[in-house]
Write a protein that holds these residues in place. Sequence first.
Motif, PDB file in Angstrom:
ATOM      1  N   ASN A 289       1.327  -1.635   0.008  1.00  0.00           N
ATOM      2  CA  ASN A 289       0.051  -0.168  -0.049  1.00  0.00           C
ATOM      3  C   ASN A 289       0.610   1.340  -0.022  1.00  0.00           C
ATOM      4  O   ASN A 289       0.339   2.194  -0.171  1.00  0.00           O
TER       5      ASN A 289
ATOM      6  N   CYS B 247      -3.877   0.631   7.145  1.00  0.00           N
ATOM      7  CA  CYS B 247      -3.875   0.025   8.019  1.00  0.00           C
ATOM      8  C   CYS B 247      -4.718   0.939   8.973  1.00  0.00           C
ATOM      9  O   CYS B 247      -5.724   0.466   9.756  1.00  0.00           O
ATOM     10  N   THR B 248      -4.891   2.422   8.562  1.00  0.00           N
ATOM     11  CA  THR B 248      -5.525   3.023   9.688  1.00  0.00           C
ATOM     12  C   THR B 248      -6.534   4.125   9.449  1.00  0.00           C
ATOM     13  O   THR B 248      -7.166   4.486   9.965  1.00  0.00           O
TER      14      THR B 248
ATOM     15  N   GLU C  53       0.303  11.384   9.792  1.00  0.00           N
ATOM     16  CA  GLU C  53       1.480  11.264   9.813  1.00  0.00           C
ATOM     17  C   GLU C  53       2.313  12.269  10.241  1.00  0.00           C
ATOM     18  O   GLU C  53       2.841  13.192  10.035  1.00  0.00           O
TER      19      GLU C  53
HETATM   20  N1  BAL Z   1       0.401   5.531   6.068  1.00  0.00           N
HETATM   21  C1  BAL Z   1       0.641   3.899   6.606  1.00  0.00           C
HETATM   22  C2  BAL Z   1       0.526   3.064   7.201  1.00  0.00           C
HETATM   23  C3  BAL Z   1      -0.759   2.745   6.974  1.00  0.00           C
HETATM   24  O1  BAL Z   1      -1.823   3.728   6.981  1.00  0.00           O
HETATM   25  O2  BAL Z   1      -0.543   1.882   5.940  1.00  0.00           O
END
Ligand code: BAL
Length: 506
Positions: A166, A299-300, A469
């Motif tokens: 990703n 993932c978030t 982030e």
């Molecule tokens: N933004 C990097 C970690 C993730 O959301 O997969």
Amino acid sequence: MYKSIEIPQLELKVKQPVGLFINNEFVKSSDGETIESINPSTNKRITSFYAASEEDVDSAVQAASAAYRKVWSKTSPADRNKLLYKLSTLIEREKTTLAALDAIDAGKPYHSNALQDIEQVLDLTRYFAGSADKYTHGEVIPLNDEKYAYTIKAPFGVVAQIVPWNYPFAMASWKMQGALAAGNCIIIKPADNTSLSLLYAAQLFKEAGFPPGVVNVLPGLGNVTGTALCKHPRISKISFTGSTAVGGKVLESSGQSNLKDVTLECGGKSPAVVFADCDLDKAVEWTASGIFYNSGQNCTANSRIYVQEAVYDDFLKRFRKHVSETWTFGSKFDVFDPECTVGPVVSETQFKRIHAMTNAEQCTDDDNPSEWVKTQTCEYPTESQSKGFFIPPTIFTNVKQSSSLMQNEIFGPVVVVAPFKEYDEAIELANDSDYGLASAVFTKNITTAHRFARDIQAGTCWINSSNDEDVTVPFGGYKMSGIGRELGAAGVETYLQTKAVHVNLE
Ligand code: BAL
Ligand SMILES: NC(=O)C1=CN([C@@H]2O[C@H](COP(=O)(O)OP(=O)(O)OC[C@H]3O[C@@H](n4cnc5c(N)ncnc54)[C@H](O)[C@@H]3O)[C@@H](O)[C@H]2O)C=CC1
């Protein structure tokens, strides 16, 4: 060991390495196996590259062990700082190419997404360069008049890293730069469907001056290269980002081989909770980008949004309008089109998986698919418009809390929105998940905001933002979202082990 890739949208011709990177050289795999890379925007082949066998993993471990013993364990933090800083200047020089490779390989919109990944890589490479001599100290512990102890923070030696598709180069950099700053030699496996940018970047590590064997890049299949890395007895630590299912296998392999130290960054089903007193337009903007950025392959991603009843209808109306105006494929279905903010999902496998999940093809007794209300903010492209894996931003309502849509990670541009009445109900719903990676809360009430941050079972809590982030801030999950932290000081400390030295003056 090189192939030519043309990216006409940027008038770019890339000399693409396609070998395994071991001892600072690109080499063929021992069994000649290769993997094809497919452009998800077009479903057309880009090129092919070598895939590492178990024997190749062993060669890389030997190279990394020798480099650690002879050279790398003797370098000073200041030397590592200089090498990483030099690396950052080379990444900056190659920013366009690295972003363009991630755009064609992973389907990332070039202007609004792929370039941002490389900006983050630049920030973190500079940050970890500066960390090499800051987070590597031990401490002195006074015991009594005749005795004291001190600790040494020692690198593991050879560490393996397995990364997903990703954020191909960014996820690799989260792990590589921290491990190198801490003084380890690394063997890293990119995802089999997005290996090009990391192979291209491998030559920048060599150019920066990293000695042979310190950085090894082994593209390959998860169940071949990945498994061999997880089971190798001379690898002392493994750091993995990817699905929770494979995270479990990594832990199992560690237990069955040599109890290697394990860091896991796995899946999520992150809630965003919108209270009636918030700035609603801002909550709409943040939660939309929190799910639709990178086509929801985060993932978030805030894939569950709970909205207080008093503003639920208003939120939904504004959310649907904002998403249809802002989160778009663009008219050309081309990730290099500046209008494109939603690219295709990464592969046909993911396309079919998301389709099955959102069309109730995998329902359990807890689902209520006949009642689901589904809004797509645009149409799928027709065959003549694109053969790529584009999925329209999709908003579900009227979904039960126990439903698969609410509980399982979809990893696509799909969100579920549901109402709640009061704080206690909101926190109960938000915490009702096997995952605990991230969370967001929207409110003007400072007490509500900090209560939520206290009560939520997640590794990150955003107050009045989402998916924000920073390389200086630790990142990682509670519950089945993972073990350990990356970025910030933790991004270096996770690659160090502590040795205690007892000193007796008697
Ligand atoms: N933004 C990097 C970690 C993730 O959301 O997969
Ligand atoms: N947390 C995150 O950032 C990510 C989460 N996912 C989740 O996983 C789902 C499926 O995606 P996949 O590509 O199947 O993820 P995956 O977990 O299979 O792949 C991630 C990495 O692990 C490697 N791998 C696969 N099997 C392995 C094994 N047995 N041993 C060691 N390494 C192995 C892969 O080659 C890749 O490099 C997604 O839909 C999403 O829900 C996927 C990628 C990233």
